[in-house]
Design a protein around this motif. Structure first.
Motif, PDB file in Angstrom:
ATOM      1  N   GLU A  18       0.680   0.266   0.261  1.00 55.24           N
ATOM      2  CA  GLU A  18       0.721  -0.240  -1.118  1.00 55.24           C
ATOM      3  C   GLU A  18      -0.696  -0.562  -1.601  1.00 55.24           C
ATOM      4  O   GLU A  18      -1.448  -1.282  -0.931  1.00 55.24           O
ATOM      5  CB  GLU A  18       1.578  -1.511  -1.196  1.00 55.24           C
ATOM      6  CG  GLU A  18       3.023  -1.319  -0.848  1.00 55.24           C
ATOM      7  CD  GLU A  18       3.757  -0.520  -1.922  1.00 55.24           C
ATOM      8  OE1 GLU A  18       3.406  -0.636  -3.119  1.00 55.24           O
ATOM      9  OE2 GLU A  18       4.682   0.219  -1.550  1.00 55.24           O
ATOM     10  N   ASP A  19      -1.085  -0.061  -2.786  1.00 51.65           N
ATOM     11  CA  ASP A  19      -2.419  -0.314  -3.347  1.00 51.65           C
ATOM     12  C   ASP A  19      -2.678  -1.804  -3.556  1.00 51.65           C
ATOM     13  O   ASP A  19      -3.760  -2.301  -3.253  1.00 51.65           O
ATOM     14  CB  ASP A  19      -2.576   0.416  -4.689  1.00 51.65           C
ATOM     15  CG  ASP A  19      -2.708   1.917  -4.522  1.00 51.65           C
ATOM     16  OD1 ASP A  19      -3.102   2.348  -3.412  1.00 51.65           O
ATOM     17  OD2 ASP A  19      -2.453   2.650  -5.482  1.00 51.65           O
ATOM     18  N   TRP A  20      -1.714  -2.515  -4.099  1.00 52.36           N
ATOM     19  CA  TRP A  20      -1.955  -3.926  -4.398  1.00 52.36           C
ATOM     20  C   TRP A  20      -2.126  -4.765  -3.135  1.00 52.36           C
ATOM     21  O   TRP A  20      -2.828  -5.780  -3.146  1.00 52.36           O
ATOM     22  CB  TRP A  20      -0.881  -4.477  -5.342  1.00 52.36           C
ATOM     23  CG  TRP A  20       0.490  -4.631  -4.758  1.00 52.36           C
ATOM     24  CD1 TRP A  20       1.455  -3.687  -4.625  1.00 52.36           C
ATOM     25  CD2 TRP A  20       1.022  -5.849  -4.243  1.00 52.36           C
ATOM     26  NE1 TRP A  20       2.560  -4.205  -4.048  1.00 52.36           N
ATOM     27  CE2 TRP A  20       2.335  -5.550  -3.821  1.00 52.36           C
ATOM     28  CE3 TRP A  20       0.561  -7.144  -4.112  1.00 52.36           C
ATOM     29  CZ2 TRP A  20       3.179  -6.495  -3.252  1.00 52.36           C
ATOM     30  CZ3 TRP A  20       1.399  -8.090  -3.558  1.00 52.36           C
ATOM     31  CH2 TRP A  20       2.681  -7.762  -3.130  1.00 52.36           C
ATOM     32  N   HIS A  21      -1.525  -4.309  -2.007  1.00 55.65           N
ATOM     33  CA  HIS A  21      -1.742  -4.997  -0.739  1.00 55.65           C
ATOM     34  C   HIS A  21      -3.201  -4.798  -0.263  1.00 55.65           C
ATOM     35  O   HIS A  21      -3.841  -5.742   0.218  1.00 55.65           O
ATOM     36  CB  HIS A  21      -0.766  -4.494   0.336  1.00 55.65           C
ATOM     37  CG  HIS A  21       0.642  -4.939   0.107  1.00 55.65           C
ATOM     38  ND1 HIS A  21       1.709  -4.313   0.709  1.00 55.65           N
ATOM     39  CD2 HIS A  21       1.195  -5.943  -0.647  1.00 55.65           C
ATOM     40  CE1 HIS A  21       2.833  -4.899   0.350  1.00 55.65           C
ATOM     41  NE2 HIS A  21       2.541  -5.892  -0.495  1.00 55.65           N
ATOM     42  N   ASP A  23      -5.657  -4.261  -2.214  1.00 57.12           N
ATOM     43  CA  ASP A  23      -6.478  -5.068  -3.130  1.00 57.12           C
ATOM     44  C   ASP A  23      -6.551  -6.523  -2.643  1.00 57.12           C
ATOM     45  O   ASP A  23      -7.609  -7.166  -2.735  1.00 57.12           O
ATOM     46  CB  ASP A  23      -5.913  -5.031  -4.554  1.00 57.12           C
ATOM     47  CG  ASP A  23      -6.146  -3.697  -5.247  1.00 57.12           C
ATOM     48  OD1 ASP A  23      -7.043  -2.941  -4.782  1.00 57.12           O
ATOM     49  OD2 ASP A  23      -5.462  -3.418  -6.246  1.00 57.12           O
TER      50      ASP A  23
END
Length: 116
Positions: A18-21, A23
């Motif tokens: 996951e990208d937001w993880h 981040d």
């Protein structure tokens, strides 16, 4: 992954996908790096002060060494001047003695010529 069960490994892989993880991890890393920089700032300041003191001490030592060398040169020059003066006095004394002897001899010759 060795030492990690297949369920946990799959969960970690899915979480990091996951990208937001990712981040969140980047932000945490930045915060930790920033915090470490703030904590190390006083240490860097102390290191700079220490370096300045060492540089100043080295400069003072160099200045003292230069002063000693200059003093040694002056002493050597004074000794050389004194030696030259002494040699000049001796030479003058020898010339004076020689002149006196020459004058004495001349007057003896003159006196014996007058008598004869």
């Amino acid at each position: 992954t060795e030492g990690v069960g297949p369920t946990i490994a799959a969960s970690l892989k899915q979480w990091f996908a996951e990208d937001w993880h990712r981040d969140i991890i980047r932000k945490w890393k930045a915060a930790v790096t920033e915090e470490a920089a703030e904590e190390s700032a006083p240490a860097k300041k102390t290191a700079r002060k220490t370096a300045k003191k060492a540089t100043a001490k080295k400069a003072a030592t160099t200045k003292k060494t230069a002063a000693k060398k200059t003093a040694a040169k002056k002493t050597t020059a004074k000794k050389a001047a004194k030696t030259t003066k002494t040699a000049a006095k001796k030479a003058t004394s020898k010339k004076t003695v020689a002149a006196e002897q020459s004058a004495s001899s001349a007057s003896s010759v003159s006196a014996s010529t007058d008598e004869g």
